[in-house]
Design a protein around this motif. Structure first.
Motif, PDB file in Angstrom:
ATOM      1  N   GLU A 289     -58.851  93.635  34.111  1.00 40.98           N
ATOM      2  CA  GLU A 289     -59.890  94.480  34.703  1.00 40.98           C
ATOM      3  C   GLU A 289     -60.299  95.594  33.737  1.00 40.98           C
ATOM      4  O   GLU A 289     -61.478  95.952  33.655  1.00 40.98           O
ATOM      5  N   SER A 290     -59.331  96.127  33.010  1.00 42.94           N
ATOM      6  CA  SER A 290     -59.634  97.187  32.049  1.00 42.94           C
ATOM      7  C   SER A 290     -60.486  96.658  30.907  1.00 42.94           C
ATOM      8  O   SER A 290     -61.432  97.312  30.465  1.00 42.94           O
TER       9      SER A 290
ATOM     10  N   ASP B 132     -50.657 105.816  40.525  1.00 38.89           N
ATOM     11  CA  ASP B 132     -51.167 104.681  41.294  1.00 38.89           C
ATOM     12  C   ASP B 132     -51.745 103.679  40.308  1.00 38.89           C
ATOM     13  O   ASP B 132     -52.887 103.811  39.867  1.00 38.89           O
ATOM     14  N   ILE B 133     -50.955 102.680  39.944  1.00 39.70           N
ATOM     15  CA  ILE B 133     -51.363 101.753  38.884  1.00 39.70           C
ATOM     16  C   ILE B 133     -52.613 100.968  39.259  1.00 39.70           C
ATOM     17  O   ILE B 133     -53.367 100.524  38.404  1.00 39.70           O
ATOM     18  N   ASN B 134     -52.872 100.819  40.575  1.00 39.77           N
ATOM     19  CA  ASN B 134     -54.049 100.069  41.003  1.00 39.77           C
ATOM     20  C   ASN B 134     -55.355 100.797  40.693  1.00 39.77           C
ATOM     21  O   ASN B 134     -56.429 100.198  40.730  1.00 39.77           O
ATOM     22  N   SER B 135     -55.266 102.079  40.411  1.00 39.98           N
ATOM     23  CA  SER B 135     -56.476 102.845  40.102  1.00 39.98           C
ATOM     24  C   SER B 135     -56.745 102.905  38.598  1.00 39.98           C
ATOM     25  O   SER B 135     -57.629 103.637  38.169  1.00 39.98           O
TER      26      SER B 135
ATOM     27  N   LEU C   7     -59.805 104.622  33.739  1.00 37.26           N
ATOM     28  CA  LEU C   7     -60.412 104.302  32.440  1.00 37.26           C
ATOM     29  C   LEU C   7     -61.919 104.529  32.476  1.00 37.26           C
ATOM     30  O   LEU C   7     -62.508 105.013  31.506  1.00 37.26           O
ATOM     31  N   CYS C   8     -62.538 104.187  33.599  1.00 38.21           N
ATOM     32  CA  CYS C   8     -63.979 104.402  33.746  1.00 38.21           C
ATOM     33  C   CYS C   8     -64.312 105.879  33.634  1.00 38.21           C
ATOM     34  O   CYS C   8     -65.265 106.269  32.949  1.00 38.21           O
ATOM     35  N   ASP C   9     -63.528 106.721  34.297  1.00 39.37           N
ATOM     36  CA  ASP C   9     -63.769 108.162  34.262  1.00 39.37           C
ATOM     37  C   ASP C   9     -63.520 108.718  32.868  1.00 39.37           C
ATOM     38  O   ASP C   9     -64.260 109.596  32.398  1.00 39.37           O
TER      39      ASP C   9
END
Length: 243
Positions: free
Chosen positions: A52-53, A219-222, A227-229
């Protein structure tokens, strides 16, 4: 009217009828994503989050239409899995993830920084040769649990960080601080030896964290959103220089 007709015929997409003048951006972007491949990073969601990253960053550069992406893994050794010279496609992510094992026993971050700095300097020089002399902004995003960074020596790591920054590489360290661990990275202590003293002082590990810009993520799911921020803030910082 002569210009309005093609405008309507193009379903209002050909918007040059007002002779709008836009100044093309001469700035180029190069982002390297370094993912810790050591065993301490083992997590049920690690591979999916890495994918996803990768997709997030590649999409950001696609929107910019002026960016290059490189991917590397690091631990005991550094391996460039996707160089700047190759275009990142939808098939690249799954191919790259197969090369992550999360089995390396050490995290040699100084070795990573030296390799990444060398690769990015070469990429900058290559781009300058192709496009003339464009403004190039380079970002190294490191995703790791942040533990054991001083395996090569504290001063060795600090020197590598300093050399990367002097080369114009902007560094952001994303610390994956798994809440299931017994101790948070904020709880870790390190011995610090002072000259003339036989007994070390015990100091918080983060007091000596060598990276000036870092994010502690519990929270690893975030991770994709973080990364977007981080990318957004970096783009804003870079473009502010151009204004």
């Amino acid at each position: 009217m002569r210009k309005v007709i093609p405008y309507i015929a193009s379903q209002f997409r050909k918007d040059k009828i007002w002779l709008r003048r836009t100044k093309p951006s001469k700035r180029q972007y190069q982002i390297m994503l370094a993912i810790d491949d050591s065993s301490s990073m083992v997590d049920n969601h690690s591979k999916q989050l890495a994918l996803e990253s990768l997709a997030l960053i590649s999409n950001a550069l696609t929107l910019l239409e002026s960016g290059d992406l490189s991917i590397c893994s690091f631990g005991e050794s550094v391996q460039v899995l996707h160089p700047f010279t190759e275009q990142f496609t939808s098939h690249s992510g799954s191919r790259l993830l197969q090369q992550f094992t999360f089995e390396q026993k050490k995290t040699k971050v100084a070795q990573l920084l030296k390799k990444a700095t060398s690769v990015m300097l070469d990429a900058h020089s290559r781009q300058r040769g192709i496009l003339g002399n464009p403004e190039t902004s380079q970002l190294l995003l490191i995703v790791s649990d942040g533990r054991g960074l001083f395996n090569e020596g504290m001063e060795t790591v600090r020197s590598a960080v300093r050399q990367a920054r002097e080369a114009g590489v902007f560094l952001v360290f994303v610390i994956i601080d798994n809440p299931q661990n017994k101790d948070s990275i904020l709880d870790i202590k390190v011995p610090v030896f002072r000259s003339g003293s036989q007994l070390p002082e015990i100091k918080p590990y983060m007091d000596y964290f060598p990276f000036p810009f870092y994010i502690i993520l519990r929270d690893i799911n975030s991770l994709p959103h973080v990364l977007c921020d981080a990318l957004r803030q970096w783009f804003e910082l870079v473009t502010a220089v151009d204004v």
